[in-house]
Write a protein that holds these residues in place. Structure first.
Motif, short mmCIF file in Angstrom:
data_model
loop_
_atom_site.label_atom_id
_atom_site.label_comp_id
_atom_site.label_asym_id
_atom_site.label_seq_id
_atom_site.Cartn_x
_atom_site.Cartn_y
_atom_site.Cartn_z
N PHE A 15 0.93 -1.18 -0.08
CA PHE A 15 -0.05 0.05 -0.05
C PHE A 15 1.00 1.26 0.05
CE2 PHE A 15 -2.66 -3.23 1.54
CZ PHE A 15 -4.16 -2.78 1.17
N CYS A 16 0.80 2.17 -0.99
CA CYS A 16 1.41 3.32 -1.28
C CYS A 16 0.44 4.48 -1.39
CB CYS A 16 2.34 3.41 -2.22
SG CYS A 16 3.87 2.20 -2.18
N LEU A 17 0.47 5.50 -0.52
CA LEU A 17 -0.10 6.70 -0.81
C LEU A 17 0.91 7.74 -1.46
CD1 LEU A 17 -2.64 7.94 -0.45
CD2 LEU A 17 -2.33 8.71 1.75
N ASP A 18 1.04 7.74 -2.81
CA ASP A 18 1.77 8.65 -3.50
C ASP A 18 0.92 9.98 -3.69
OD1 ASP A 18 -0.32 8.06 -5.08
OD2 ASP A 18 0.92 6.76 -6.80
N ALA A 19 1.82 10.79 -4.17
CA ALA A 19 1.41 12.41 -4.28
C ALA A 19 -0.17 12.32 -5.11
CB ALA A 19 2.32 13.20 -5.12
N PRO A 20 -0.11 11.62 -6.28
CA PRO A 20 -1.63 11.50 -6.88
C PRO A 20 -2.69 11.21 -5.91
CG PRO A 20 -0.01 11.01 -8.30
CD PRO A 20 0.71 10.97 -6.92
N GLY A 21 -2.43 9.87 -5.22
CA GLY A 21 -3.44 9.52 -4.09
C GLY A 21 -3.70 10.53 -2.86
N VAL A 22 -2.62 11.28 -2.45
CA VAL A 22 -2.83 12.37 -1.43
C VAL A 22 -3.90 13.45 -2.11
CG1 VAL A 22 -1.72 14.30 -0.06
CG2 VAL A 22 -0.62 11.98 -0.25
N SER A 23 -3.55 13.79 -3.26
CA SER A 23 -4.53 15.09 -3.94
C SER A 23 -5.94 14.45 -3.88
CB SER A 23 -3.74 15.35 -5.14
OG SER A 23 -4.59 16.18 -5.69
N GLY A 57 -4.48 3.34 -1.48
CA GLY A 57 -3.09 2.71 -1.24
C GLY A 57 -2.73 1.66 -1.90
N LEU A 58 -3.71 0.76 -2.43
CA LEU A 58 -3.48 -0.33 -3.27
C LEU A 58 -3.14 0.17 -4.53
CD1 LEU A 58 -6.42 -2.49 -2.41
CD2 LEU A 58 -4.16 -3.19 -2.21
N ARG A 59 -3.71 1.13 -5.09
CA ARG A 59 -3.18 1.60 -6.48
C ARG A 59 -2.00 2.21 -6.50
NH1 ARG A 59 -6.93 6.49 -9.09
NH2 ARG A 59 -5.26 7.43 -7.82
N GLY A 60 -1.59 3.24 -5.55
CA GLY A 60 -0.32 3.64 -5.24
C GLY A 60 0.78 2.52 -5.11
N GLY A 61 0.33 1.50 -4.71
CA GLY A 61 1.32 0.31 -4.33
C GLY A 61 1.62 -0.50 -5.64
N ALA A 68 -7.55 -3.08 -7.57
CA ALA A 68 -7.74 -2.11 -6.21
C ALA A 68 -9.35 -1.88 -5.78
CB ALA A 68 -7.26 -0.76 -6.57
N LEU A 69 -10.04 -1.78 -6.81
CA LEU A 69 -11.57 -1.75 -6.47
C LEU A 69 -12.02 -2.98 -6.06
CD1 LEU A 69 -12.72 0.37 -9.44
CD2 LEU A 69 -13.19 1.26 -7.21
N LEU A 70 -11.53 -4.18 -6.78
CA LEU A 70 -11.95 -5.59 -6.38
C LEU A 70 -11.61 -5.77 -4.93
CD1 LEU A 70 -13.21 -8.36 -6.84
CD2 LEU A 70 -10.97 -9.04 -7.63
N GLN A 71 -10.19 -5.43 -4.63
CA GLN A 71 -9.89 -5.92 -3.20
C GLN A 71 -10.67 -5.03 -2.31
OE1 GLN A 71 -8.19 -8.40 -2.20
NE2 GLN A 71 -7.98 -9.01 -4.54
N THR A 72 -10.78 -3.79 -2.50
CA THR A 72 -11.60 -2.76 -1.77
C THR A 72 -12.96 -3.22 -1.55
OG1 THR A 72 -10.42 -0.98 -2.46
CG2 THR A 72 -12.60 -0.35 -1.37
N SER A 73 -13.65 -3.77 -2.47
CA SER A 73 -15.21 -4.14 -2.50
C SER A 73 -15.24 -5.55 -1.62
CB SER A 73 -15.74 -4.45 -3.76
OG SER A 73 -15.27 -5.69 -4.38
N VAL A 74 -14.15 -6.39 -1.37
CA VAL A 74 -13.93 -7.50 -0.79
C VAL A 74 -13.80 -7.22 0.77
CG1 VAL A 74 -12.62 -9.68 -0.44
CG2 VAL A 74 -13.29 -8.97 -2.72
N HIS A 75 -12.60 -6.53 0.97
CA HIS A 75 -12.14 -6.31 2.49
C HIS A 75 -12.60 -5.16 3.09
CE1 HIS A 75 -9.38 -9.58 1.80
NE2 HIS A 75 -9.13 -9.11 0.66
N VAL A 76 -13.25 -4.19 2.47
CA VAL A 76 -13.62 -3.13 3.21
C VAL A 76 -15.16 -3.41 3.31
CG1 VAL A 76 -13.83 -0.66 3.39
CG2 VAL A 76 -11.84 -1.77 2.37
N VAL A 77 -15.75 -4.08 4.20
CA VAL A 77 -17.09 -4.44 4.35
C VAL A 77 -17.77 -3.93 5.57
CG1 VAL A 77 -18.63 -6.19 4.60
CG2 VAL A 77 -16.51 -6.58 3.06
#
Length: 155
Positions: A15-23, A57-61, A68-77
């Motif tokens: 998981f990386c929060l890069d500059a575009p992710g922060v924005s 975070g997944l996308r930046g990683g 990233a959308l798939l993992q988010t839908s599975v794990h953020v419930v």
């Protein structure tokens, strides 16, 4: 960039929060990183904030947007948000502390990403002055959790 690695199922994901992710997270949430960290710590963050931090975070990683959308839908419930909120907090906290990808990759094998250098080192010897005599005294630093209660304190 900041990087933390967490297992989702049996697979490690960076998981990386890069500059575009922060924005993007600041635009989507309307809050800066410090406010988001405070909201995550206090439990006042919204589900969408956790979802967006997790996804970004997944996308930046290195994950594709689709993964990233798939993992988010599975794990953020809803109802099982503890791990997702902890991951979101780790991503934001590392971004605020400035853990870079190069620093994270320089960690020793087997150490968790972001482990401080010298964390295994023994406590340092310090020289202090004994308040009662004014003479120098040497003591060992103790870790935060090993403080002794003041004498006379009840348990």
């Amino acid at each position: 960039m900041s990087r933390v690695v967490h297992y989702l199922g049996s697979r490690p994901y960076p998981f990386c929060l890069d500059a575009p992710g922060v924005s993007e997270i600041e635009t989507l949430s309307g809050f800066g990183l410090w406010a988001l960290e405070a909201r995550l710590l206090s439990g006042t963050c919204t589900t969408s904030e956790v979802q967006n931090l997790f996804r970004l975070g997944l996308r930046g990683g290195g994950a594709s947007e689709q993964d990233a959308l798939l993992q988010t839908s599975v794990h953020v419930v809803i109802g099982r948000m503890d791990k997702a909120r902890a991951i979101a907090l780790a991503v934001v906290s590392d971004a605020l502390r400035g853990i870079t990808l190069a620093e994270a990759e320089a960690d020793k094998p087997g150490d968790p990403p972001g482990k401080p250098a010298g964390a295994d080192a023994p406590p340092s010897e310090v020289s202090t002055t004994d308040d009662s005599t004014g003479q120098p005294s040497t003591g060992r630093l103790r870790s935060r959790g090993s403080r002794r209660p003041p004498s006379g304190a009840s348990k």
